[in-house]
Scaffold this active site. Structure first.
Site, PDB file in Angstrom:
ATOM      1  N   GLN A 124      11.475   6.076 -13.098  1.00 12.00           N
ATOM      2  CA  GLN A 124      12.817   5.753 -12.630  1.00 12.00           C
ATOM      3  C   GLN A 124      13.848   5.902 -13.754  1.00 12.00           C
ATOM      4  OE1 GLN A 124      13.889   5.099  -9.637  1.00 12.00           O
ATOM      5  NE2 GLN A 124      11.967   4.895  -8.530  1.00 12.00           N
ATOM      6  N   HIS A 133      18.477  -3.927 -12.409  1.00 13.01           N
ATOM      7  CA  HIS A 133      18.313  -3.273 -13.714  1.00 13.01           C
ATOM      8  C   HIS A 133      19.016  -1.906 -13.722  1.00 13.01           C
ATOM      9  CE1 HIS A 133      14.521  -5.819 -13.775  1.00 13.01           C
ATOM     10  NE2 HIS A 133      15.138  -6.190 -14.880  1.00 13.01           N
ATOM     11  N   ASP A 182       5.757   3.424 -13.119  1.00 15.96           N
ATOM     12  CA  ASP A 182       6.857   3.594 -12.168  1.00 15.96           C
ATOM     13  C   ASP A 182       8.204   3.395 -12.864  1.00 15.96           C
ATOM     14  OD1 ASP A 182       5.083   4.069 -10.124  1.00 15.96           O
ATOM     15  OD2 ASP A 182       5.181   2.039  -9.299  1.00 15.96           O
ATOM     16  N   ASP A 183       8.273   2.413 -13.757  1.00 18.66           N
ATOM     17  CA  ASP A 183       9.526   2.140 -14.466  1.00 18.66           C
ATOM     18  C   ASP A 183       9.966   3.351 -15.279  1.00 18.66           C
ATOM     19  OD1 ASP A 183       9.413  -0.422 -13.435  1.00 18.66           O
ATOM     20  OD2 ASP A 183       8.715  -1.345 -15.302  1.00 18.66           O
ATOM     21  N   SER A 227      15.338  -9.631  -8.157  1.00 20.53           N
ATOM     22  CA  SER A 227      14.558 -10.178  -9.261  1.00 20.53           C
ATOM     23  C   SER A 227      13.195  -9.527  -9.267  1.00 20.53           C
ATOM     24  CB  SER A 227      14.405 -11.700  -9.092  1.00 20.53           C
ATOM     25  OG  SER A 227      13.448 -12.222  -9.987  1.00 20.53           O
ATOM     26  N   SER A 228      12.643  -9.319 -10.457  1.00 20.84           N
ATOM     27  CA  SER A 228      11.290  -8.763 -10.547  1.00 20.84           C
ATOM     28  C   SER A 228      10.283  -9.669  -9.860  1.00 20.84           C
ATOM     29  CB  SER A 228      10.908  -8.571 -12.017  1.00 20.84           C
ATOM     30  OG  SER A 228      11.778  -7.648 -12.639  1.00 20.84           O
ATOM     31  N   ARG A 229      10.542 -10.969  -9.885  1.00 18.97           N
ATOM     32  CA  ARG A 229       9.616 -11.915  -9.256  1.00 18.97           C
ATOM     33  C   ARG A 229       9.602 -11.792  -7.730  1.00 18.97           C
ATOM     34  NH1 ARG A 229      11.034 -14.754 -13.968  1.00 18.97           N
ATOM     35  NH2 ARG A 229       9.236 -15.679 -15.031  1.00 18.97           N
ATOM     36  N   HIS A 268      14.227  -2.980 -10.875  1.00 18.79           N
ATOM     37  CA  HIS A 268      14.801  -2.947  -9.532  1.00 18.79           C
ATOM     38  C   HIS A 268      16.264  -2.520  -9.642  1.00 18.79           C
ATOM     39  CE1 HIS A 268      16.651  -6.751 -10.683  1.00 18.79           C
ATOM     40  NE2 HIS A 268      15.454  -7.250 -10.947  1.00 18.79           N
ATOM     41  N   MET A 299      12.094  -6.818 -18.987  1.00 19.99           N
ATOM     42  CA  MET A 299      10.656  -7.098 -19.028  1.00 19.99           C
ATOM     43  C   MET A 299       9.912  -6.210 -18.028  1.00 19.99           C
ATOM     44  SD  MET A 299      10.079 -11.102 -19.946  1.00 19.99           S
ATOM     45  CE  MET A 299      10.455 -11.773 -18.336  1.00 19.99           C
ATOM     46  N   LYS A 332      22.676 -12.735 -13.094  1.00 18.61           N
ATOM     47  CA  LYS A 332      21.774 -13.643 -12.378  1.00 18.61           C
ATOM     48  C   LYS A 332      21.243 -14.693 -13.349  1.00 18.61           C
ATOM     49  CE  LYS A 332      17.520 -12.541 -11.417  1.00 18.61           C
ATOM     50  NZ  LYS A 332      16.769 -13.641 -12.101  1.00 18.61           N
TER      51      LYS A 332
END
Length: 282
Positions: free
Chosen positions: A81, A37, A77-78, A185-187, A34, A30, A149
């Site tokens: 990367q 991923h 940014d994603d 985690s993205s959160r 990080h 999603m 996770k």
């Protein structure tokens, strides 16, 4: 690296690759990527001829509209990367592409979806099942990679693939952690520095639980001690602490030699986080 938005376009593209004998790997995400991923991407890159990463914030799996609104989105940014990591294609559909009409079909995973996350996030796993099914179809993937996770999600997708005969190999890879032990985690991007420190206590509780389990403590004793530890952490509100079979999520009621996963969820600064730790594996 190519970027494709429309389902029809990626289906035709990957169908041609598949017909030419290429093995296609898929890493569904999603976004707000990080190191967790990136570990999936590296493994998938090494094991497949062609690598697709999808970035789609799926509204069907959010039972909290505010959580959907606040979910971090860092597409530019994603993409930068992912290009550095050698990804071949990034699939970035819009909501209207994925769901041109409101879906009527739901995915019922049965008993395994009604514990832990399913008990606190009604409709979440049905939304996951719908979007993952679509991603498998759109990308013609041979292999799909998921982080452990989200252990319950991984197990449910694996069961769906087996029960419905999807021609996809589902691969789970270990949790990647911060030096503090906090699961990436993205959160986490929404937490303050103080919140990140508090959130690391989730993993500290898991480590304590593993020690108690190895001492022969019962499931109730272990869960009670972890809950008491979390209650003593200012700023941390635990939602559940569960000991389950890491294959079918059945409740562990005795401390024998069986495989066990300790799973927790909680809130820090209003942000919901999950984590788990294998206490014993096959």
């Amino acid at each position: 690296m190519e970027v494709i938005k429309h389902p029809n376009d990626i289906f035709r593209y990957t169908e041609d690759l598949k017909s030419n004998g290429k093995k296609i790997g898929l890493v569904p995400t999603m976004g707000a990527l990080h190191q967790g991923h990136f570990s999936l991407v590296r493994q998938a890159r090494a094991s497949n001829d062609f690598l697709v990463v999808s970035i789609f914030v799926n509204p069907l799996q959010f039972n909290n509209s505010q959580d959907l609104t606040n979910y971090p989105r860092t597409l530019s940014d994603d993409l930068g990367q992912l290009e550095k990591l050698g990804v071949d294609l990034v699939y970035t559909p819009e909501v209207e592409h994925m769901y041109p009409t409101s879906p009527e079909v739901q995915v019922d995973f049965g008993r395994m979806a009604h514990v832990m996350e399913g008990a606190f996030r009604p409709g979440h796993f049905s939304g996951v099942g719908v979007v993952v099914s679509k991603l498998f179809h759109h990308t013609n993937a041979h292999r799909a990679y998921f982080g452990l996770k989200d252990l319950q999600q991984f197990l449910l997708i694996r069961r769906m693939v087996a029960d419905l005969s999807f021609p996809v190999e589902v691969i789970g890879l270990p949790i990647v952690r911060e030096p503090s032990g906090l699961a990436m985690s993205s959160r986490n991007k929404r937490l303050t520095p103080e919140g990140l420190e508090i959130a690391s206590k989730l993993h500290e509780g898991l480590v304590m639980g593993k020690s108690l389990w190895e001492q022969g403590r019962s499931p109730n004793e272990t869960k009670t001690a972890i809950n008491d530890f979390y209650k003593g952490q200012t700023g941390l509100e635990a939602e559940y602490v569960e000991l389950v079979d890491p294959d079918d999520l059945s409740e562990i009621t005795e401390n024998h030699s069986q495989p066990v996963a300790l799973c927790v969820a909680g809130y820090v600064e209003g942000i919901r986080l999950i984590d788990n730790l294998y206490l014993r594996q096959d």
